[in-house]
Scaffold this active site. Structure first.
Site, PDB file in Angstrom:
ATOM      1  N   GLY A   1      -4.759 -25.416  92.948  1.00 33.45           N
ATOM      2  CA  GLY A   1      -4.319 -24.062  93.274  1.00 33.45           C
ATOM      3  C   GLY A   1      -5.313 -23.370  94.186  1.00 33.45           C
ATOM      4  O   GLY A   1      -5.134 -22.203  94.533  1.00 33.45           O
ATOM      5  N   ASN A   2      -6.385 -24.084  94.547  1.00 33.90           N
ATOM      6  CA  ASN A   2      -7.475 -23.469  95.312  1.00 33.90           C
ATOM      7  C   ASN A   2      -7.299 -23.759  96.809  1.00 33.90           C
ATOM      8  O   ASN A   2      -7.529 -24.861  97.275  1.00 33.90           O
ATOM      9  CB  ASN A   2      -8.805 -24.029  94.790  1.00 33.90           C
ATOM     10  CG  ASN A   2     -10.011 -23.389  95.433  1.00 33.90           C
ATOM     11  OD1 ASN A   2      -9.974 -22.980  96.579  1.00 33.90           O
ATOM     12  ND2 ASN A   2     -11.105 -23.326  94.689  1.00 33.90           N
TER      13      ASN A   2
ATOM     14  N   ASP B   1     -12.155 -32.157  90.621  1.00 35.08           N
ATOM     15  CA  ASP B   1     -12.814 -31.167  89.774  1.00 35.08           C
ATOM     16  C   ASP B   1     -14.249 -31.051  90.255  1.00 35.08           C
ATOM     17  O   ASP B   1     -14.870 -32.035  90.655  1.00 35.08           O
ATOM     18  CB  ASP B   1     -12.763 -31.551  88.292  1.00 35.08           C
ATOM     19  CG  ASP B   1     -13.050 -30.331  87.433  1.00 35.08           C
ATOM     20  OD1 ASP B   1     -12.291 -29.350  87.518  1.00 35.08           O
ATOM     21  OD2 ASP B   1     -14.054 -30.321  86.706  1.00 35.08           O
ATOM     22  N   SER B   2     -14.735 -29.842  90.247  1.00 35.37           N
ATOM     23  CA  SER B   2     -16.073 -29.619  90.794  1.00 35.37           C
ATOM     24  C   SER B   2     -16.748 -28.486  90.047  1.00 35.37           C
ATOM     25  O   SER B   2     -16.129 -27.774  89.265  1.00 35.37           O
ATOM     26  CB  SER B   2     -15.976 -29.303  92.288  1.00 35.37           C
ATOM     27  OG  SER B   2     -15.007 -28.305  92.526  1.00 35.37           O
TER      28      SER B   2
HETATM   29  P1  IMP Z   1     -12.341 -26.269  89.469  1.00 35.22           P
HETATM   30  O1  IMP Z   1     -12.716 -27.564  90.100  1.00 35.22           O
HETATM   31  O2  IMP Z   1     -10.999 -25.801  89.879  1.00 35.22           O
HETATM   32  O3  IMP Z   1     -12.593 -26.274  88.003  1.00 35.22           O
HETATM   33  O4  IMP Z   1     -13.283 -25.129  90.053  1.00 35.22           O
HETATM   34  C1  IMP Z   1     -14.557 -25.390  90.426  1.00 35.22           C
HETATM   35  C2  IMP Z   1     -15.339 -24.111  90.593  1.00 35.22           C
HETATM   36  O5  IMP Z   1     -16.675 -24.522  90.952  1.00 35.22           O
HETATM   37  C3  IMP Z   1     -14.848 -23.227  91.734  1.00 35.22           C
HETATM   38  O6  IMP Z   1     -13.945 -22.254  91.283  1.00 35.22           O
HETATM   39  C4  IMP Z   1     -16.154 -22.609  92.216  1.00 35.22           C
HETATM   40  O7  IMP Z   1     -16.509 -21.546  91.367  1.00 35.22           O
HETATM   41  C5  IMP Z   1     -17.160 -23.739  92.006  1.00 35.22           C
HETATM   42  N1  IMP Z   1     -17.240 -24.585  93.211  1.00 35.22           N
HETATM   43  C6  IMP Z   1     -16.794 -25.869  93.354  1.00 35.22           C
HETATM   44  N2  IMP Z   1     -17.000 -26.313  94.592  1.00 35.22           N
HETATM   45  C7  IMP Z   1     -17.554 -25.295  95.260  1.00 35.22           C
HETATM   46  C8  IMP Z   1     -17.960 -25.159  96.614  1.00 35.22           C
HETATM   47  O8  IMP Z   1     -17.815 -26.040  97.473  1.00 35.22           O
HETATM   48  N3  IMP Z   1     -18.507 -23.974  96.922  1.00 35.22           N
HETATM   49  C9  IMP Z   1     -18.672 -22.965  96.034  1.00 35.22           C
HETATM   50  N4  IMP Z   1     -18.284 -23.039  94.772  1.00 35.22           N
HETATM   51  C10 IMP Z   1     -17.729 -24.202  94.376  1.00 35.22           C
END
Ligand code: IMP
Length: 203
Positions: free
Chosen positions: A14-15, A82-83
């Site tokens: 969704g990002n 996932d990150s």
């Molecule tokens: P998820 O993978 O959707 O759980 O979200 C990972 C979250 O880690 C993001 O909403 C950011 O807050 C943070 N994040 C992951 N990758 C990045 C990046 O490349 N830059 C800045 N924040 C990041």
């Protein structure tokens, strides 16, 4: 046989920032990235909490695969990711909770948590999972750096304005162009590695 045109990858996220970074990174490797939509909407994909990023990426890709059953797109290449950011002095926090922490205490809150800390080491990590047919491959990319003392820069998203990568020149990720960031980022590294594992020609 030579491949005609780019291979399309459906990215289950969704990002929008992740979609545009992945598009830029993977287009150079011969792929076209499209956000996975079901009936025109971003589908709900549940993120299991208290798991590592690799387990979460695999859970997301399995859910995405289920969502495509009966859609006529079952043969598509799908990707999930996932990150998070892992801060050394906070024992790796927020890690898998990065998104929640960003939307609750925000970057000023993270800097307040860090204020007494002179040790400012941190890393971004991303695990990309790709499903081609029945096979799921994953790859993780890491970007080591430090947490800045101030919020700086307008580009990128999330923690970019407070993260200074060690492989850069002292600027935060939010002060870099997207191609500069992707050349050293966790996401750039994970996506390049996963594209090699997909066993498809990458050019
Ligand atoms: P998820 O993978 O959707 O759980 O979200 C990972 C979250 O880690 C993001 O909403 C950011 O807050 C943070 N994040 C992951 N990758 C990045 C990046 O490349 N830059 C800045 N924040 C990041």
């Amino acid at each position: 046989m030579a491949r005609v045109g780019k291979m399309r990858i459906l990215f289950a996220t969704g990002n929008k920032h992740k979609v545009s970074e992945a598009s830029e990174i993977l287009q150079h490797l011969g792929y076209e990235v499209e956000q996975l939509l079901i009936e025109g909407e971003v589908p709900e994909i549940i993120e299991p909490q208290a798991e590592g990023i690799e387990e979460v990426a695999i859970s997301k890709i399995k859910q995405a695969r289920e969502l495509l059953i009966g859609s006529g797109r079952e043969d598509s290449i799908i990707m999930a990711e996932d990150s998070g950011i892992f801060i050394d002095s906070l024992g790796g926090f927020p890690g898998p909770y990065s998104s929640y922490v960003e939307s609750t205490i925000g970057l000023p809150g993270v800097l307040r948590l860090m204020r007494p800390e002179s040790m400012r080491g941190a890393e971004f990590r991303a695990t990309a999972a790709v499903c081609t047919g029945k096979k799921i491959v994953t790859a993780t990319g890491v970007c080591s750096g430090t947490i800045s003392r101030e919020i700086s820069g307008e580009m990128g998203f999330g923690y970019d304005p407070i993260f200074i990568p060690n492989d850069g020149d002292g600027r935060t990720c939010a002060e870099m162009s997207s191609s500069e960031k992707s050349s050293i980022s966790h996401r750039g590294r994970a996506l390049k590695a996963v594209s090699e594992l997909m066993n498809l020609p990458s050019k």
